[in-house]
Design a protein around this motif. Structure first.
Motif, short mmCIF file in Angstrom:
data_model
loop_
_atom_site.label_atom_id
_atom_site.label_comp_id
_atom_site.label_asym_id
_atom_site.label_seq_id
_atom_site.Cartn_x
_atom_site.Cartn_y
_atom_site.Cartn_z
N UNK A 264 -11.59 -7.68 10.27
CA UNK A 264 -10.65 -6.72 10.87
C UNK A 264 -10.57 -6.95 12.37
N UNK A 265 -11.73 -7.22 12.97
CA UNK A 265 -11.77 -7.50 14.41
C UNK A 265 -11.02 -8.78 14.74
N UNK A 266 -11.21 -9.81 13.93
CA UNK A 266 -10.51 -11.08 14.13
C UNK A 266 -9.00 -10.87 14.05
N UNK A 267 -8.56 -10.09 13.07
CA UNK A 267 -7.13 -9.84 12.91
C UNK A 267 -6.55 -9.15 14.14
N UNK B 175 -3.01 -22.31 19.76
CA UNK B 175 -3.53 -22.49 21.12
C UNK B 175 -4.40 -21.30 21.51
N UNK B 176 -4.03 -20.11 21.06
CA UNK B 176 -4.85 -18.92 21.34
C UNK B 176 -6.24 -19.09 20.74
N UNK B 177 -6.31 -19.66 19.55
CA UNK B 177 -7.62 -19.89 18.93
C UNK B 177 -8.41 -20.94 19.72
N UNK B 178 -7.72 -21.98 20.19
CA UNK B 178 -8.39 -22.98 21.02
C UNK B 178 -9.08 -22.32 22.21
N UNK B 179 -8.35 -21.45 22.88
CA UNK B 179 -8.79 -20.90 24.16
C UNK B 179 -9.75 -19.72 24.06
N UNK B 180 -9.53 -18.87 23.08
CA UNK B 180 -10.20 -17.58 23.13
C UNK B 180 -11.11 -17.24 21.93
N UNK C 174 -0.22 -3.47 16.46
CA UNK C 174 -1.34 -3.21 15.57
C UNK C 174 -0.91 -2.35 14.37
N UNK C 175 0.05 -1.44 14.60
CA UNK C 175 0.55 -0.62 13.49
C UNK C 175 1.29 -1.48 12.48
N UNK C 176 2.07 -2.43 12.98
CA UNK C 176 2.81 -3.32 12.07
C UNK C 176 1.82 -4.18 11.27
N UNK D 114 -7.80 -8.94 17.19
CA UNK D 114 -7.91 -9.73 18.41
C UNK D 114 -6.94 -10.90 18.43
N UNK D 115 -6.73 -11.55 17.29
CA UNK D 115 -5.79 -12.67 17.26
C UNK D 115 -4.39 -12.19 17.60
#
Length: 309
Positions: A204-207, A249-254, A31-33, A209-210
């Protein structure tokens, strides 16, 4: 404003950086990066504001220089400094949020005073500027229009200025279009931009969480992708391609609010721009196959990401 595409690029870059780290990732480091990538976007925006202000204020320096000649002419003594009093310009100069950023970022350390002067000297030859000087009033639209002219027609259209940005901001090619839009919005509504938080809350939340989803679910995402590679050696697939597929795939699932078709199209475009010539078609095929299989098996019932899920 910052779009989801911009966010995906920064998440992609963060994951690429994490893969290159030789040591084990520390808690909170991803998250820092990621935040550092957004900080770079802000730094670019702040610098563009600073440079625009310097060009407009250059008239005062030129007027003082000409008036200080040993034998100044009448023309030297009567330089029209109207733009230095531009009301929109002063709203920028007096904006506490922008002042704070100038103090923190110190854009003058990257500044090129010779380039500022050259842009100004180009400005004073233009009919748009002469027309501005001939207007006796200070209509808000005119004040805004001349600053937009400097920014769009004299800064962004100047190859030397763009080269200067590329040399000083490695994120210019990624963030240029987005930051230009942010500055345009700032000129329309000065003193309304929160420079410390240029992302809206939901984005910001989307960033976050992704990024965290791909980091936490890396093994699971890998297991889904590998069987679809068939004739491909996983070790020879471009790292960026694998990162983009895992993100897709992460977007597909979550991420239940993002349509799969949007996800696929987004990552095809990113692959074409950031990876190899064949990557777009390759990622299209893999993600499309995974999507169809998930639909067939009833696994596309999207749920919100949960770390321990």
């Amino acid at each position: 404003m910052i779009s989801r595409r911009n966010i995906r690029v920064k998440v992609m870059q963060t994951l690429y950086t994490l893969d290159a780290l030789e040591s084990q990732t520390k808690p909170g480091e991803p998250q820092k990066i990621l935040q550092n990538h957004f900080n770079q976007s802000r730094s670019l925006l702040v610098y563009l504001c600073w440079f625009l202000i310097q060009v407009a204020k250059q008239v005062e320096k030129e007027a003082h220089k000409r008036a200080s000649k040993h034998l100044p002419s009448q023309e030297d003594l009567n330089v029209n400094t109207k733009i230095a009093g531009n009301e929109l310009l002063w709203k920028m100069i007096e904006d506490p949020a922008l002042i704070e950023q100038f103090t923190k970022e110190k854009p003058e350390l990257k500044g090129d005073t010779d380039l500022v002067r050259r842009v100004y000297l180009e400005l004073i030859t233009r009919p748009e500027y002469q027309s501005y000087l001939l207007s006796t009033g200070r209509e808000k639209q005119d004040e805004k229009k001349i600053l937009e002219f400097i920014f769009n027609d004299l800064m962004l259209a100047n190859e030397n200025f763009v080269s200067h940005l590329e040399e000083n901001f490695t994120n210019w090619n990624d963030d240029g279009e987005m930051v230009v839009q942010l500055l345009a919005g700032y000129l329309s509504k000065p003193q309304t931009l929160n420079f410390n938080d240029i992302l809206s809350g939901d984005k910001a939340l989307f960033a976050r969480q992704l990024l965290q989803t791909v980091v936490d679910k890396d093994s699971h995402l890998h297991e889904i992708i590998i069987p679809k590679l068939k004739n491909w050696d996983p070790d020879r697939i471009a790292l960026l391609d694998m990162i983009l597929m895992k993100m897709g795939v992460a977007e597909f699932l979550y991420f239940e609010t993002i349509p799969p078709k949007v996800t696929i199209n987004e990552y095809i475009d990113l692959a074409k721009e950031y990876s190899t010539e064949q990557s777009g078609q390759f990622i299209n095929g893999i993600l499309d196959n995974i999507h169809k299989e998930m639909v067939r098996d009833g696994k596309m019932e999207k749920t919100e990401y949960r770390k321990n899920g």
